[in-house]
Design a protein around this motif. Structure first.
Motif, PDB file in Angstrom:
ATOM      1  N   THR A 158      -4.540   8.670  -0.983  1.00 36.89           N
ATOM      2  CA  THR A 158      -4.694   7.899   0.251  1.00 36.89           C
ATOM      3  C   THR A 158      -5.417   8.767   1.265  1.00 36.89           C
ATOM      4  O   THR A 158      -4.954   9.841   1.633  1.00 36.89           O
ATOM      5  CB  THR A 158      -3.333   7.461   0.816  1.00 36.89           C
ATOM      6  OG1 THR A 158      -2.635   6.673  -0.158  1.00 36.89           O
ATOM      7  CG2 THR A 158      -3.523   6.628   2.080  1.00 36.89           C
ATOM      8  N   TRP A 184      -8.408   0.607  -3.354  1.00 37.48           N
ATOM      9  CA  TRP A 184      -7.654  -0.413  -2.625  1.00 37.48           C
ATOM     10  C   TRP A 184      -8.089  -0.304  -1.169  1.00 37.48           C
ATOM     11  O   TRP A 184      -7.917   0.737  -0.520  1.00 37.48           O
ATOM     12  CB  TRP A 184      -6.155  -0.165  -2.748  1.00 37.48           C
ATOM     13  CG  TRP A 184      -5.622  -0.323  -4.135  1.00 37.48           C
ATOM     14  CD1 TRP A 184      -4.967  -1.414  -4.657  1.00 37.48           C
ATOM     15  CD2 TRP A 184      -5.640   0.649  -5.197  1.00 37.48           C
ATOM     16  NE1 TRP A 184      -4.604  -1.191  -5.955  1.00 37.48           N
ATOM     17  CE2 TRP A 184      -5.012   0.076  -6.320  1.00 37.48           C
ATOM     18  CE3 TRP A 184      -6.160   1.943  -5.316  1.00 37.48           C
ATOM     19  CZ2 TRP A 184      -4.864   0.751  -7.520  1.00 37.48           C
ATOM     20  CZ3 TRP A 184      -6.023   2.613  -6.518  1.00 37.48           C
ATOM     21  CH2 TRP A 184      -5.379   2.021  -7.610  1.00 37.48           C
ATOM     22  N   LEU A 202       0.821  -1.210   0.000  1.00 35.95           N
ATOM     23  CA  LEU A 202       0.000   0.000   0.000  1.00 35.95           C
ATOM     24  C   LEU A 202       0.856   1.261   0.000  1.00 35.95           C
ATOM     25  O   LEU A 202       0.502   2.265  -0.627  1.00 35.95           O
ATOM     26  CB  LEU A 202      -0.950  -0.009   1.199  1.00 35.95           C
ATOM     27  CG  LEU A 202      -2.069  -1.064   1.142  1.00 35.95           C
ATOM     28  CD1 LEU A 202      -2.797  -1.156   2.477  1.00 35.95           C
ATOM     29  CD2 LEU A 202      -3.057  -0.749   0.025  1.00 35.95           C
ATOM     30  N   GLN A 260      -7.308   3.786  -0.403  1.00 33.57           N
ATOM     31  CA  GLN A 260      -6.640   4.363  -1.567  1.00 33.57           C
ATOM     32  C   GLN A 260      -7.628   4.425  -2.720  1.00 33.57           C
ATOM     33  O   GLN A 260      -8.341   3.463  -2.997  1.00 33.57           O
ATOM     34  CB  GLN A 260      -5.394   3.567  -1.934  1.00 33.57           C
ATOM     35  CG  GLN A 260      -4.328   3.654  -0.841  1.00 33.57           C
ATOM     36  CD  GLN A 260      -3.015   3.032  -1.227  1.00 33.57           C
ATOM     37  OE1 GLN A 260      -2.916   2.239  -2.157  1.00 33.57           O
ATOM     38  NE2 GLN A 260      -1.953   3.380  -0.492  1.00 33.57           N
ATOM     39  N   VAL A 274      -6.025  -7.439   1.209  1.00 31.98           N
ATOM     40  CA  VAL A 274      -6.308  -6.134   0.621  1.00 31.98           C
ATOM     41  C   VAL A 274      -7.297  -6.373  -0.518  1.00 31.98           C
ATOM     42  O   VAL A 274      -7.065  -7.225  -1.382  1.00 31.98           O
ATOM     43  CB  VAL A 274      -5.038  -5.463   0.077  1.00 31.98           C
ATOM     44  CG1 VAL A 274      -5.394  -4.179  -0.679  1.00 31.98           C
ATOM     45  CG2 VAL A 274      -4.073  -5.155   1.211  1.00 31.98           C
TER      46      VAL A 274
END
Length: 226
Positions: free
Chosen positions: A63, A134, A52, A69, A161
């Motif tokens: 972010t 994400w 990440l 994200q 994730v």
């Protein structure tokens, strides 16, 4: 295996609610964001934190304070959904190794009925836009493995994730959505009392495309037979 509570071509304004209801009765009943077989990525890749951190440096990736994200692939227009809305989306969900665990081309999904990361992402979108997100495990499904209750097989590794490509096609308020569903149920019950059968409540007058109408009629026949 459904683990969450989880839109459409332009149509005439007057048939919007009925169309949403037809889609919802088919898709919500089937479940959304279901987990399919996945491979264990934990031993094959760098840590989630490192992944990440690296991904967050990619051009166009934002972010947020929570750790989500977010990247805009194609900008939309207008207002963004809120916690009191139901969205209509197309989405594809993958793990870090590219394994697709779920996808759908038109899914009604309440903003406040999904994992925190997905909800936050929806509230940053605009109608007609396409995005990539994400979701860290802390904003998704947490540290525990998810297993098939029948076989015990791991179908979603803990600490995964979640990576989604999402297109926001439309959204309406939950109040309007629930009102439309209630109206459609009343129409179905009235048709059945009149001897029209389950299919009569989902006729072409509802503004539902033929392929969705067929699924809806089949579902209602199944419910009536139970």
């Amino acid at each position: 295996m459904s683990v969450t509570t989880v839109p459409i071509r332009p149509i005439a304004k007057g048939s919007l609610t009925k169309y949403w209801v037809g889609i919802a009765l088919v898709l919500i009943a089937a479940g959304a964001l279901a987990w399919f077989g996945t491979s264990d990525v934990r031993s094959k890749y760098q840590s989630n934190e490192a992944f990440l951190a690296s991904n967050g440096k990619t051009s166009g990736v934002e972010t947020t304070k929570s750790g989500l994200q977010f990247q805009t692939i194609r900008a939309g227009e207008g207002k963004s959904p809120t916690d009191t809305d139901v969205t209509l989306i197309a989405y594809k969900g993958t793990l870090r190794d590219g394994t697709v665990f779920d996808q759908n081309e038109q899914a009604p999904l309440p903003v406040n009925g999904v994992v925190p990361g997905f909800s936050e992402a929806l509230k940053k979108m605009q109608k007609g836009g396409k995005y990539k997100v994400w979701i860290p495990s802390a904003l998704g499904y947490g540290p525990d493995d998810r297993t098939n209750p029948q076989t015990g097989e791991v179908i979603m590794p803990g600490d995964s994730v979640l990576i989604f490509e999402i297109e926001l096609k439309d959204f309406i308020s939950q109040e309007e959505f629930q009102k439309g569903m209630a109206q459609m149920r009343e129409q179905q019950e009235a048709a059945q009392k009149a001897g029209g059968g389950a299919g009569a409540g989902a006729g072409a007058s509802q503004g539902i495309p033929p392929e969705i109408q067929a699924q809806l009629e089949a579902q209602m026949r199944g419910q009536q037979a139970q």
